[in-house]
Design an enzyme around this catalytic site. Sequence first.
Site, PDB file in Angstrom:
ATOM      1  N   ARG A 206       0.813  -1.226   0.000  1.00 27.44           N
ATOM      2  CA  ARG A 206       0.000   0.000   0.000  1.00 27.44           C
ATOM      3  C   ARG A 206       0.842   1.270   0.000  1.00 27.44           C
ATOM      4  O   ARG A 206       0.373   2.337   0.416  1.00 27.44           O
ATOM      5  CB  ARG A 206      -0.980  -0.006   1.174  1.00 27.44           C
ATOM      6  N   LEU A 207       2.060   1.183  -0.465  1.00 26.74           N
ATOM      7  CA  LEU A 207       2.916   2.371  -0.588  1.00 26.74           C
ATOM      8  C   LEU A 207       2.725   2.984  -1.972  1.00 26.74           C
ATOM      9  O   LEU A 207       3.677   3.159  -2.741  1.00 26.74           O
ATOM     10  CB  LEU A 207       4.385   1.983  -0.352  1.00 26.74           C
TER      11      LEU A 207
END
Length: 227
Positions: A206-207
């Site tokens: 989720r970066l």
Amino acid sequence: MRFPPRVDVGTSQRAVKFREGSRFRSAKLHDTSARMTTDPFALFDSWYAEAGASEPNDANAMALATSTGDGHPSLRMVLLKGHGPDGFLFYTNLDSRKGGELAANPHVALLFHWKSLRRQIRIEGPVSPVDDATADAYFATRSRDSQLGAWASDQSRPLEDRATFETRFAEMEKRFAGQDVARPPRWSGWCVTPERIEYWQDRAHRLHERTLFIREGDGWSKGLLYP
């Protein structure tokens, strides 16, 4: 007593790491396009072309969010039918629910989501009707059955049963037999003039990477957003 299936945690974790690593490597192949360009429309052209080559169908599908004059939202999928520096075009029955909401509150949001590329594009801005010539030109490209359907359908209105709609369609076939199907007077297009365009690229864990363009006069500012 039934026991849950045994899970090899080590194998499961390795599989997750492999998938995440593969996803991260795949995303890295595309991670410079949004950051390198200063032209949001050129970037849209590039991503849209890639989506057309990779999506299984309807790469031009987009979510269209509208709301009533007092702020009650609604959402549906529509198809993009034109785009460029002047805006993003779609077509509909002007008396449909979305048509009424567009007339009452001419501000919308669009969302493209291409799972095959792990990308999204968010667009926000005011909307305005296209001129008759533009609507006529697009309507002429539709299949004949789609043209007849536009006449037969009171879009978004209650329908007693499917047979009623099919009967109306058959009536339109008779009405326009042997002639071109003209565009219905209450069927036309809308153009979204973008004020904000966000390009979202998936990253592992989720970066994600988010690049935002905001219209400023005749140009655009550009920056990044936290995921």
